[in-house]
Enzyme design. Structure first.
Site: not given
Ligand code: 9MR
Length: 567
Positions: A166, A488, A536, A545
């Site tokens: 993102d 992702h 994947d 991601e």
């Molecule tokens: O790494 C984060 C994980 O520990 C949380 O459980 C999750 C849900 O809140 O969010 C992950 O972080 C994401 C972030 O919110 C937005 N950018 C991508 C991050 C990785 O997926």
């Protein structure tokens, strides 16, 4: 789905002089004969498997294959058992010596506010600058707070790294990532191979400025973190889009409104910790920058102490992640450790020694991440000379060793050994990041004791990430016979648009997550065992991601492993 093997190996390489283990999936309860073949198909070693029964984390019936006795460097080996054969792999240290730089190269790709130039990344990955106020971008130069906050100012928060797939920029996650890249350097400078991290090692615009490239890359993020500071000293938790954008969307194509979320104590302490760390690292390299960072750190630390419980809104998850954290004891400890190590001042020292986490109390077999940062303070206190009593520093080091021993004990009974255990036995979002971080605990235990078993544990973890796992993936893009291809990401979205690239080499996928937190995971993986909750697929954002914090963990451990791989 992709082919799953019955003989699971590190698809990249085993390192000469170290133990070499693989996993056979088989219901048989008796030992089987394995053969190691070279690239010409000639059998060069044979042996017997050891049946281990059903493995808890994967549900697979497994046997251990130990081919450590064979130690001849080469490429294209395979292990076979009956009609089953592994993906090919090398016996060589070369891949690790490349991965150390590829994992660090990730960060240049993630830079915001600057063109990503073909001369550094090749035409495939080049792209225009994102979020510099060129239409359709709204720009990060003049960003207001969310309308409900009425903060009365705007900030220029250009730059930094995009968090992940993102286009959000989050202080609590950017902070630990910059810290870990800087710690990779700081550890190497103090007790490792600093020359391998000198100037000219990365393909980035600053590659010939006389400053180690790894510092130039981290500075791109540190400068951004400083910009997130509000006039009162507190630090904004994050800046991101008002709404989630579609896949794919390149940064310069993002037309969403950008907003600052409220300041938070966690973000303030993150910035204080990283800015204090930066102040000592740049002290002689760029004194003016070091002074600026230290002044910002002091102001932030004081603001956090005056506002000790300003929690980021856990529901602020539209258009960006929430990154909310209700436990701040660890952030206070980490920030105090950095402030004290850099300044030697008694007030910060009192905050370190008075913390309930002092002397390694936050280390455990789950590990550390953006919400659990206490061990970062311990790493600094254990590595960087400071004025604490020698027996206290020894106690911190002993905590790393004790935690490493827990990991090794658990790994000894696993079919696919990985240093990581949640209290409830699940795997969470970003499990690969936790595994890489826990590998760094094993690495530090080796640094502190010299014991071979901890070094071996680090490489076992690396083998898991590079293919010795129940889904037969190398979780590092571009590495191994079956690497993840569809991470992702809004630019590396080849699965959706064939004119776009797959991830460049050296990006770490988040990995298995038993909580199935996206629609693809929910559809495909009901009832999966923890290490098998993976696919994947680009839409599987809770599994696949890539992020700055997972890649900083990979970079730390790949640099350590390269250093410890011999000539
Ligand atoms: O790494 C984060 C994980 O520990 C949380 O459980 C999750 C849900 O809140 O969010 C992950 O972080 C994401 C972030 O919110 C937005 N950018 C991508 C991050 C990785 O997926």
């Amino acid at each position: 789905g992709a082919p799953t093997k019955k003989v699971q190996v590190d698809q990249v390489a085993y390192v000469p002089g170290l133990p070499k283990h693989a996993t056979l999936v088989s219901d048989t309860t008796t030992a089987q004969t394995w053969s190691l073949k070279n690239s010409a198909g000639t059998t060069v070693a044979t042996g017997q498997t050891t049946p281990k029964g059903v493995d808890t984390l994967s549900g697979d019936p497994v046997h251990l294959i130990d081919f450590s006795s064979y130690d001849t460097a080469g490429t294209g080996y395979t292990l076979t058992v009956g009609a089953e054969s592994s993906f090919p792999f090398d016996i060589s240290a070369d891949a690790m010596k490349k991965l150390r730089y590829d994992s660090l190269a990730f960060f240049y790709h993630q830079r915001s506010g600057v063109e990503i130039q073909a001369q550094y990344v090749g035409a495939t990955y080049a792209r225009p600058a994102g979020h510099v106020n060129v239409a359709p971008n709204q720009g990060d130069n003049n960003v207001p707070c969310r309308s409900d906050l009425n903060c009365g100012y705007t900030l220029d928060v250009r730059g930094g790294w995009y968090d992940a797939g993102d286009h959000g920029k989050y202080v609590v996650n950017g902070g630990i990532s910059a810290w870990q890249v800087l710690n990779t350097y700081e550890r190497a400078k103090l007790i490792g191979d600093a020359a391998a991290l000198g100037d000219g090692k990365l393909s980035i615009p600053e590659q010939a400025n006389g400053v180690p490239d790894v510092l130039d890359e981290a500075r791109w993020e540190v400068e951004f973190l400083l910009k997130m500071q509000a006039p009162d000293g507190m630090v904004h938790h994050k800046i991101h889009d008002a709404n989630w954008t579609a896949l794919p969307t390149l940064p310069h194509q993002d037309s969403q409104v950008r907003r600052l979320s409220a300041t938070s104590t966690a973000a303030t302490l993150n910035m204080a910790a990283v800015a204090a760390q930066a102040a000592r690292i740049w002290k002689t390299i760029d004194p003016a920058f070091a002074d600026k960072a230290l002044a910002a750190a002091k102001k932030a630390y004081a603001a956090a102490k005056a506002n000790p419980n300003k929690i980021a809104d856990p529901n602020d998850g539209t258009g960006g992640g929430a990154y909310s954290d209700t436990t701040l004891t660890d952030e206070f400890y980490w920030a105090a450790a950095e402030m004290y190590t850099t300044t030697g001042e008694t007030s910060y020292r009192a905050d370190v020694t008075g913390s309930s986490l002092y002397k390694g109390q936050s280390l455990n077999d789950r590990g550390y991440d953006w919400g659990a940062t206490g061990p970062l303070g311990d790493i600094t206190l254990a590595l960087v000379p400071n004025g604490l009593p020698a027996q206290d520093v020894a106690a911190i080091k002993a905590a790393f060793v004790a935690t490493a021993d827990k990991h090794l004990n658990q790994m000894a009974s696993q079919g696919y050994p990985a240093p990581y255990r949640e209290p409830d036995g699940t795997y969470v979002w970003g499990s690969n990041g936790l595994i890489a971080n826990n590998a760094s605990v094993l690495a530090l235990a080796h640094d502190f004791t010299g014991a071979a078993k901890y070094r071996e544990g680090v490489f076992q973890a690396m083998h898991y990430l590079l293919g010795r796992n129940p889904v037969s993936y190398s979780y590092v893009s571009g590495y191994g016979e079956q690497p993840v291809k569809n991470v992702h990401h809004r630019h590396w979205a080849n699965q959706l648009d064939q004119t776009l690239p797959i991830a460049p080499p050296g990006a770490l996928s988040g990995g298995p997550n038993s909580a199935l937190q996206d629609p693809v995971a929910t559809r495909l993986l009901q009832g999966c065992k923890p290490q098998k909750c993976f696919v994947d697929h680009i839409e599987a954002y809770s599994l696949n991601e890539v992020t700055v914090n997972w890649n900083s963990a990979l970079a730390w451990i790949a640099n350590w492993a390269a250093e410890k791989s011999g000539p």
